[in-house]
Design a protein around this motif. Sequence first.
Motif, PDB file in Angstrom:
ATOM      1  N   ASP A 120      22.850  42.477  39.535  1.00  0.00           N
ATOM      2  CA  ASP A 120      23.701  41.298  39.491  1.00  0.00           C
ATOM      3  C   ASP A 120      25.035  41.539  40.182  1.00  0.00           C
ATOM      4  O   ASP A 120      25.533  40.677  40.899  1.00  0.00           O
ATOM      5  CB  ASP A 120      23.943  40.860  38.044  1.00  0.00           C
ATOM      6  N   VAL A 121      25.625  42.711  39.942  1.00  0.00           N
ATOM      7  CA  VAL A 121      26.918  43.028  40.556  1.00  0.00           C
ATOM      8  C   VAL A 121      26.793  43.030  42.077  1.00  0.00           C
ATOM      9  O   VAL A 121      27.622  42.450  42.782  1.00  0.00           O
ATOM     10  CB  VAL A 121      27.458  44.383  40.043  1.00  0.00           C
ATOM     11  N   ILE A 122      25.758  43.664  42.581  1.00  0.00           N
ATOM     12  CA  ILE A 122      25.558  43.716  44.035  1.00  0.00           C
ATOM     13  C   ILE A 122      25.323  42.315  44.581  1.00  0.00           C
ATOM     14  O   ILE A 122      25.935  41.919  45.578  1.00  0.00           O
ATOM     15  CB  ILE A 122      24.394  44.656  44.389  1.00  0.00           C
ATOM     16  N   ASN A 123      24.477  41.553  43.940  1.00  0.00           N
ATOM     17  CA  ASN A 123      24.167  40.198  44.423  1.00  0.00           C
ATOM     18  C   ASN A 123      25.394  39.295  44.406  1.00  0.00           C
ATOM     19  O   ASN A 123      25.661  38.575  45.373  1.00  0.00           O
ATOM     20  CB  ASN A 123      23.035  39.589  43.596  1.00  0.00           C
ATOM     21  N   GLN A 124      26.142  39.301  43.307  1.00  0.00           N
ATOM     22  CA  GLN A 124      27.325  38.443  43.208  1.00  0.00           C
ATOM     23  C   GLN A 124      28.382  38.834  44.238  1.00  0.00           C
ATOM     24  O   GLN A 124      28.992  37.973  44.878  1.00  0.00           O
ATOM     25  CB  GLN A 124      27.906  38.518  41.800  1.00  0.00           C
ATOM     26  N   THR A 125      28.582  40.126  44.417  1.00  0.00           N
ATOM     27  CA  THR A 125      29.593  40.589  45.382  1.00  0.00           C
ATOM     28  C   THR A 125      29.163  40.254  46.800  1.00  0.00           C
ATOM     29  O   THR A 125      29.986  39.815  47.615  1.00  0.00           O
ATOM     30  CB  THR A 125      29.839  42.093  45.209  1.00  0.00           C
ATOM     31  N   ALA A 126      27.898  40.422  47.100  1.00  0.00           N
ATOM     32  CA  ALA A 126      27.405  40.093  48.445  1.00  0.00           C
ATOM     33  C   ALA A 126      27.561  38.599  48.727  1.00  0.00           C
ATOM     34  O   ALA A 126      27.919  38.209  49.846  1.00  0.00           O
ATOM     35  CB  ALA A 126      25.943  40.515  48.589  1.00  0.00           C
ATOM     36  N   ARG A 127      27.322  37.758  47.721  1.00  0.00           N
ATOM     37  CA  ARG A 127      27.511  36.313  47.910  1.00  0.00           C
ATOM     38  C   ARG A 127      28.971  35.986  48.239  1.00  0.00           C
ATOM     39  O   ARG A 127      29.242  35.032  48.963  1.00  0.00           O
ATOM     40  CB  ARG A 127      27.068  35.541  46.673  1.00  0.00           C
ATOM     41  N   ARG A 128      29.895  36.761  47.689  1.00  0.00           N
ATOM     42  CA  ARG A 128      31.319  36.556  47.983  1.00  0.00           C
ATOM     43  C   ARG A 128      31.727  37.225  49.295  1.00  0.00           C
ATOM     44  O   ARG A 128      32.880  37.147  49.695  1.00  0.00           O
ATOM     45  CB  ARG A 128      32.183  37.120  46.845  1.00  0.00           C
ATOM     46  N   ARG A 129      30.770  37.916  49.945  1.00  0.00           N
ATOM     47  CA  ARG A 129      31.011  38.653  51.198  1.00  0.00           C
ATOM     48  C   ARG A 129      31.952  39.840  50.964  1.00  0.00           C
ATOM     49  O   ARG A 129      32.676  40.258  51.861  1.00  0.00           O
ATOM     50  CB  ARG A 129      31.558  37.749  52.310  1.00  0.00           C
ATOM     51  N   GLY A 130      31.919  40.381  49.740  1.00  0.00           N
ATOM     52  CA  GLY A 130      32.788  41.494  49.389  1.00  0.00           C
ATOM     53  C   GLY A 130      32.091  42.839  49.447  1.00  0.00           C
ATOM     54  O   GLY A 130      30.939  42.958  49.857  1.00  0.00           O
TER      55      GLY A 130
END
Length: 172
Positions: A1-11
């Motif tokens: 979840d952390v990886i997916n959410q951060t990737a969605r934010r382009r972070g």
Amino acid sequence: DVINQTARRRGKVIVPAFAVGRTQELVYEINQLDARGDIPRVSVFVDSPLAVEATDVFRMHPEEWSETVRDFLAQDGRRNPFDYAQIEYVREVRRSKQLNHLPDPAIIISASGMAESGRILHHLKNHIEDPDNTVLIVSFQAENTLGRRLTERARRVRIFGEEYDVRARVET
């Protein structure tokens, strides 16, 4: 979840990790997530000379890999648990510095595990104030360490003698 959410934010996901043992566990876990398609194709960087050398030792001893690891490799056709298309092991300082200017989402795993020394400090300094990024704490954090202050949700932290606002998300 952390990886997916951060990737969605382009972070970026910035992970302080111990060079021996924890880094290799993380790389293997991320390798599995990638193989299952549970995370987007993001670059993963292991930026710690000691972690890179330790991973080389782990690679040289497949006889020590667990049955679970062997099954994963057999099912997915991967050579070893530490290498796949998205991962890069960083030895050179010049390349380490370039990671602070990546345009795309990425995962940066760097020592030291309690964020007290090493290249992780440079990555934190360059990414801690960006709310699109996540600092992922994956190990025990002793009292009076930067890692503990982050775990305890400090709003400001001192890195290299300078104060920084913690705007990146912090997950444990």
